[in-house]
Each structure stands twice: as C-alpha cells, then as structure tokens.
Scaffold this motif. Structure first.
Motif, PDB file in Angstrom:
ATOM      1  N   MET A  27      47.063  35.048  50.297  1.00 20.64           N
ATOM      2  CA  MET A  27      47.629  36.311  49.809  1.00 20.64           C
ATOM      3  C   MET A  27      47.873  36.266  48.292  1.00 20.64           C
ATOM      4  SD  MET A  27      48.156  38.450  52.425  1.00 20.64           S
ATOM      5  CE  MET A  27      49.621  39.401  52.148  1.00 20.64           C
ATOM      6  N   GLY A  28      48.242  35.114  47.774  1.00 22.44           N
ATOM      7  CA  GLY A  28      48.430  34.972  46.331  1.00 22.44           C
ATOM      8  C   GLY A  28      47.136  35.192  45.567  1.00 22.44           C
ATOM      9  N   LYS A  29      46.041  34.673  46.102  1.00 25.74           N
ATOM     10  CA  LYS A  29      44.732  34.874  45.466  1.00 25.74           C
ATOM     11  C   LYS A  29      44.319  36.342  45.529  1.00 25.74           C
ATOM     12  CE  LYS A  29      43.048  30.227  46.458  1.00 25.74           C
ATOM     13  NZ  LYS A  29      42.058  29.428  47.203  1.00 25.74           N
ATOM     14  N   ILE A  30      44.598  36.979  46.654  1.00 23.25           N
ATOM     15  CA  ILE A  30      44.268  38.404  46.797  1.00 23.25           C
ATOM     16  C   ILE A  30      45.077  39.231  45.804  1.00 23.25           C
ATOM     17  CG2 ILE A  30      44.444  40.402  48.333  1.00 23.25           C
ATOM     18  CD1 ILE A  30      43.746  38.501  50.652  1.00 23.25           C
ATOM     19  N   LYS A  64      31.542  47.552  43.031  1.00 23.48           N
ATOM     20  CA  LYS A  64      32.878  47.032  42.742  1.00 23.48           C
ATOM     21  C   LYS A  64      33.590  46.623  44.042  1.00 23.48           C
ATOM     22  CE  LYS A  64      37.208  48.452  40.528  1.00 23.48           C
ATOM     23  NZ  LYS A  64      37.912  49.525  39.812  1.00 23.48           N
ATOM     24  N   GLU A  65      33.507  47.472  45.052  1.00 25.02           N
ATOM     25  CA  GLU A  65      34.132  47.175  46.341  1.00 25.02           C
ATOM     26  C   GLU A  65      33.419  46.026  47.054  1.00 25.02           C
ATOM     27  OE1 GLU A  65      35.569  51.781  47.049  1.00 25.02           O
ATOM     28  OE2 GLU A  65      33.547  51.153  47.605  1.00 25.02           O
ATOM     29  N   LYS A  66      32.110  45.968  46.916  1.00 21.21           N
ATOM     30  CA  LYS A  66      31.333  44.890  47.523  1.00 21.21           C
ATOM     31  C   LYS A  66      31.691  43.546  46.885  1.00 21.21           C
ATOM     32  CE  LYS A  66      27.302  46.067  48.826  1.00 21.21           C
ATOM     33  NZ  LYS A  66      25.900  46.485  48.897  1.00 21.21           N
ATOM     34  N   ASP A  67      31.769  43.523  45.557  1.00 21.52           N
ATOM     35  CA  ASP A  67      32.146  42.293  44.845  1.00 21.52           C
ATOM     36  C   ASP A  67      33.558  41.851  45.232  1.00 21.52           C
ATOM     37  OD1 ASP A  67      29.704  42.300  43.554  1.00 21.52           O
ATOM     38  OD2 ASP A  67      30.507  43.109  41.673  1.00 21.52           O
ATOM     39  N   PHE A  68      34.459  42.813  45.333  1.00 25.12           N
ATOM     40  CA  PHE A  68      35.838  42.537  45.714  1.00 25.12           C
ATOM     41  C   PHE A  68      35.895  41.891  47.103  1.00 25.12           C
ATOM     42  CE2 PHE A  68      39.915  43.863  47.586  1.00 25.12           C
ATOM     43  CZ  PHE A  68      40.802  43.470  46.608  1.00 25.12           C
ATOM     44  N   SER A  69      35.203  42.472  48.066  1.00 27.87           N
ATOM     45  CA  SER A  69      35.214  41.927  49.432  1.00 27.87           C
ATOM     46  C   SER A  69      34.541  40.554  49.482  1.00 27.87           C
ATOM     47  CB  SER A  69      34.575  42.899  50.424  1.00 27.87           C
ATOM     48  OG  SER A  69      33.222  43.142  50.128  1.00 27.87           O
ATOM     49  N   ASN A  70      33.478  40.354  48.704  1.00 25.06           N
ATOM     50  CA  ASN A  70      32.821  39.038  48.651  1.00 25.06           C
ATOM     51  C   ASN A  70      33.751  37.976  48.066  1.00 25.06           C
ATOM     52  OD1 ASN A  70      30.402  39.881  49.798  1.00 25.06           O
ATOM     53  ND2 ASN A  70      29.472  40.360  47.820  1.00 25.06           N
ATOM     54  N   ASP A  71      34.531  38.346  47.040  1.00 28.95           N
ATOM     55  CA  ASP A  71      35.491  37.411  46.454  1.00 28.95           C
ATOM     56  C   ASP A  71      36.550  37.002  47.478  1.00 28.95           C
ATOM     57  OD1 ASP A  71      34.217  37.381  43.989  1.00 28.95           O
ATOM     58  OD2 ASP A  71      35.567  38.845  43.083  1.00 28.95           O
ATOM     59  N   ILE A  72      37.014  37.953  48.259  1.00 28.18           N
ATOM     60  CA  ILE A  72      38.010  37.642  49.289  1.00 28.18           C
ATOM     61  C   ILE A  72      37.418  36.694  50.332  1.00 28.18           C
ATOM     62  CG2 ILE A  72      39.391  38.612  51.172  1.00 28.18           C
ATOM     63  CD1 ILE A  72      39.846  41.056  49.349  1.00 28.18           C
TER      64      ILE A  72
END
Length: 79
Positions: A27-30, A64-72
């Motif tokens: 959660m901290g990383k998110i 942007k949303e795809k990159d965000f979900s991939n990072d998670i």
C-alpha cells in the motif's frame, strides 16, 4: 490480469497476501505511485488481500492507466 467492468467503466484486480505485514508495504508503494501518476483508484483491503478499482475516463484503457496498473503488478511480484 486486470478485469474490465462496466457500469461504471473500470478495471479491477485483487491481490492476495500470505502475511498482513506485506499489505502495508504494498500500500505504501501504491500511495507513492498515485501521487506520481495522479491516478487515485478505489482501494479496499482485509487481512490477506488488497482490491483496486481504477475508473476509466474513456471507453478504452489509456496508456497512462495501463502503465499505472502494470507498475502495481510489478510491486506485487517484488514481494
């Protein structure tokens, strides 16, 4: 894999954890990523899971949303 849902349009994913202590780190990383990317998903969590819903601005997921979900996803597999 993130699941695409309708009404309202969003993508969702549930992440499972063996230890509650790993949830705090995840959660901290998110939290940091949300501030960097200016995307703020709905988040719920319990003893052994975190669920995220990212509401889409358009009918298709943006880069942007795809990159965000991939990072998670990467955060999850790091632990």
């Amino acid at each position: 894999m993130w699941n695409k849902r309708e009404s309202p349009l969003r993508i969702e994913k549930r992440f499972e954890f063996e230890k509650y202590s790993k949830i705090s780190n995840f959660m901290g990383k998110i939290e940091k990523l949300c501030k960097e990317k200016d995307i703020y998903p709905n988040i719920s969590f319990g003893k052994n899971f975190v669920s995220l819903s990212i509401f889409l601005d358009k009918k298709e997921i943006s880069s942007k949303e795809k990159d965000f979900s991939n990072d998670i996803d990467k955060f999850y597999f790091e632990d």
